[in-house]
Design a protein around this motif. Structure first.
Motif, PDB file in Angstrom:
ATOM      1  N   TYR A   1       1.267  -0.796  -0.585  1.00  0.00           N
ATOM      2  CA  TYR A   1      -0.021  -0.184   0.258  1.00  0.00           C
ATOM      3  C   TYR A   1       1.149   1.233  -0.149  1.00  0.00           C
ATOM      4  O   TYR A   1       1.670   0.940   0.199  1.00  0.00           O
ATOM      5  N   VAL A   2       0.250   2.156  -0.281  1.00  0.00           N
ATOM      6  CA  VAL A   2       0.877   3.196  -0.165  1.00  0.00           C
ATOM      7  C   VAL A   2      -0.482   4.845   0.213  1.00  0.00           C
ATOM      8  O   VAL A   2      -1.074   4.533  -1.178  1.00  0.00           O
TER       9      VAL A   2
ATOM     10  N   ASP B   1       6.428   5.200  -7.121  1.00  0.00           N
ATOM     11  CA  ASP B   1       6.488   6.531  -8.267  1.00  0.00           C
ATOM     12  C   ASP B   1       4.722   6.419  -8.451  1.00  0.00           C
ATOM     13  O   ASP B   1       4.668   8.289  -8.825  1.00  0.00           O
ATOM     14  N   HIS B   2       4.071   5.845  -8.824  1.00  0.00           N
ATOM     15  CA  HIS B   2       2.835   5.856  -9.558  1.00  0.00           C
ATOM     16  C   HIS B   2       1.673   6.795  -8.555  1.00  0.00           C
ATOM     17  O   HIS B   2       1.602   7.543  -8.916  1.00  0.00           O
TER      18      HIS B   2
ATOM     19  N   HIS C   1       3.479  10.459  -8.376  1.00  0.00           N
ATOM     20  CA  HIS C   1       3.871  11.417  -9.433  1.00  0.00           C
ATOM     21  C   HIS C   1       2.264  12.173  -9.524  1.00  0.00           C
ATOM     22  O   HIS C   1       1.951  13.047  -9.513  1.00  0.00           O
ATOM     23  N   ALA C   2       1.549  11.154  -8.811  1.00  0.00           N
ATOM     24  CA  ALA C   2       0.010  12.114  -8.976  1.00  0.00           C
ATOM     25  C   ALA C   2       0.047  13.641  -8.162  1.00  0.00           C
ATOM     26  O   ALA C   2      -0.876  14.513  -8.391  1.00  0.00           O
ATOM     27  N   PHE C   3       0.992  13.926  -7.574  1.00  0.00           N
ATOM     28  CA  PHE C   3       0.874  15.065  -6.369  1.00  0.00           C
ATOM     29  C   PHE C   3       2.416  15.778  -6.892  1.00  0.00           C
ATOM     30  O   PHE C   3       2.593  16.534  -6.092  1.00  0.00           O
ATOM     31  N   GLY C   4       2.553  15.521  -8.013  1.00  0.00           N
ATOM     32  CA  GLY C   4       3.997  16.173  -8.535  1.00  0.00           C
ATOM     33  C   GLY C   4       5.615  15.800  -7.476  1.00  0.00           C
ATOM     34  O   GLY C   4       5.785  16.363  -7.664  1.00  0.00           O
ATOM     35  N   LEU C   5       5.433  14.333  -6.867  1.00  0.00           N
ATOM     36  CA  LEU C   5       6.437  13.842  -5.835  1.00  0.00           C
ATOM     37  C   LEU C   5       7.276  12.833  -6.235  1.00  0.00           C
ATOM     38  O   LEU C   5       6.638  11.991  -7.185  1.00  0.00           O
ATOM     39  N   ALA C   6       7.841  12.628  -5.721  1.00  0.00           N
ATOM     40  CA  ALA C   6       9.051  11.855  -6.522  1.00  0.00           C
ATOM     41  C   ALA C   6       9.630  11.741  -5.036  1.00  0.00           C
ATOM     42  O   ALA C   6       9.843  11.972  -3.606  1.00  0.00           O
ATOM     43  N   VAL C   7      10.363  10.207  -4.562  1.00  0.00           N
ATOM     44  CA  VAL C   7      10.901   9.667  -3.694  1.00  0.00           C
ATOM     45  C   VAL C   7      12.116   9.093  -4.617  1.00  0.00           C
ATOM     46  O   VAL C   7      12.019   8.050  -5.202  1.00  0.00           O
TER      47      VAL C   7
END
Length: 459
Positions: free
Chosen positions: A95-96, A117-118, A121-127
């Motif tokens: 879960y994320v 990533d998926h 990405h919807a929030f314009g973010l990345a780890v």
């Protein structure tokens, strides 16, 4: 030996599934990413939640079973699975949850980086993490975590805020900078030595669309490209990452027909600065020497992260060798070119991942990762789908590594290592090893969790 009644009782206590050797799903469930690994556990506990993990840990301890922990199953040495023991499989705990206001990402112990990533990405973010989206969050993080965003954002563990864990005695704890800080220090690079991590909380970064992709040059230009690269990348802005590679061009689209099956050298770039500045940043790169293939351009971050998934599907034969590198001398470059030109199969490769930039600003003792002064993490991998080529790819990787190891910093990125013995593990952690051993003694004094790159508890 466990009798059927004991196994049936264990099975009934799980919300998830218990898989036995006689079950139809057994052979599928015991497989890991590296097809060279062929281990046969006695039982596989497919855990649905933390309660299942606690139950499985207690069962393993009570019955003196060898226990391994499987997250995504990508571990180079296949250490997520064991012979004749119990596998605690976290795959169902996938879960994320993204908090866009706090810019944090919470991922379950069975999540894959593609899932993170998926969702982010919807929030314009990345780890920051890895280069293949099917990699497990758990294994990559616990080993340190390098990838396309290392120079920009640091290692994955540099962006880890807290973890939830089940310890060897079955206790559930949270570890963070404020809660169990010694344990939190240890899990940020110390591997799966200290317990089963059931959840990870990360700091995320405002990254949505990169200017990224591979540039390839003919193999005969490799020495020239490597000499240029060693100078260029160290002076590049932190917003630009690029790992060097020897590779064979896959025989299919999107690669042009005239390059199919051709051995080449290249750099896989990732620029996370403003897209309006990208052409200016890349102008000196393209001016230095026009590449034979230039696939660098705007690309959504999840697409970059999954770019190599089809080239490296699960089940291939893998043999890994690795080292940290502080400098690339002309002598080392000559050896790289010699062995890189001998790539034994289409999927075999060598990568030099930059670990400077943001990652190098963290103190050596801040996490177990003690090679903050190294410039690259080198990995040599022999890869092929055919088990008949096992010796061929292994011998190439060993010969390549043997030639280059004298030019290395000594240790290696733990996630790139096969089972190579205590000396290599100590070399990898350097002066941080003794502190790790003390933490191990406190949280796992009997070395219950030892199917890993093992750190033995202080006596």
């Amino acid at each position: 030996m466990l009798n059927e009644t004991t196994i049936a009782t264990f099975k009934s206590s799980l919300r998830g599934e218990l898989i036995k050797q006689s079950d139809a799903r057994y052979d599928t469930a015991r497989k890991v990413y590296n097809g060279m690994i062929d281990r046969r556990p006695l039982l596989i506990a497919s855990c649905a939640d933390v309660a299942d993990v606690i139950t499985a840990v207690k069962f393993g301890r009570e019955h003196k079973l060898v226990v391994s922990i499987r997250g995504g199953g990508h571990n180079a040495a296949g250490l997520g699975v064991c012979d004749d023991g119990l596998v605690i499989d976290l795959g169902r705990m996938n879960y994320v949850h993204v908090d866009p206001k706090k810019r944090t990402v919470l991922a379950g112990g069975g999540a894959l980086w593609g899932d993170v990533d998926h969702a982010a990405h919807a929030f314009g973010l990345a780890v920051p993490a890895g280069i293949i989206s099917t990699t497990g969050v758990g294994g990559l993080t616990l080993g340190g975590g390098i990838g396309h965003l290392t120079r920009q954002c640091g290692l994955t563990v540099d962006n880890l805020l807290s973890v939830d864990m089940v310890l060897a005695d079955g206790r559930f704890v949270t570890a963070s900078a404020k809660e169990n800080p010694d344990l939190f220090w240890a899990v940020r690079g110390g591997g799966g030595n200290f317990g089963v991590v059931t959840a990870f909380l990360f700091k995320a970064h405002p990254i949505h669309t990169n200017y990224a992709g591979p540039m390839l040059w003919p193999m005969e230009d490799a020495a020239e490209i490597l000499r240029w690269y060693r100078s260029f990348i160290g002076k590049a802005p932190n917003a630009l990452n690029g790992f060097f590679a020897f590779l064979t061009v896959p025989p299919g689209p999107p690669f042009p027909t005239h390059l199919h099956n051709k051995k080449m050298c290249g750099v896989v770039w990732c620029y996370t600065g403003p897209l309006k500045n990208a052409e200016r940043v890349f102008a000196p790169i393209r001016k230095f020497k026009a590449p034979a293939l230039d696939f660098v351009g705007p690309i959504p971050h999840p697409a970059l992260q999954s770019m190599f998934d089809q080239i490296f599907p699960p089940g291939l034969q893998w043999y890994w060798k690795a080292d940290f590198v502080r400098e690339l001398s002309d002598e080392a470059i000559a050896l790289h070119v010699k062995h890189g030109a001998l790539l034994p199969t289409m999927q075999s490769t060598m990568h030099l991942y930059p670990i400077d930039g943001k990652a190098s600003t963290v103190k050596k003792t801040a996490t177990p990762w003690c090679y903050r002064d190294a410039k690259w993490a080198a990995v040599i991998v022999g890869v092929d789908p055919d088990p008949a080529n096992k010796e061929k790819i292994s011998n190439w990787a060993k010969d390549y590594w043997t030639a280059l190891h004298p030019y290395s910093a000594g240790g290696a990125y733990i996630n790139f290592m096969m089972e190579e013995g205590d000396d290599r593990i100590r070399a990898t952690y350097g002066k941080n090893y003794d502190r790790l051993a003390k933490v191990k003694k406190r949280y796992d004094p009997t070395n219950f969790f030892h199917v890993n790159q093992n750190i033995k508890p202080t006596k």
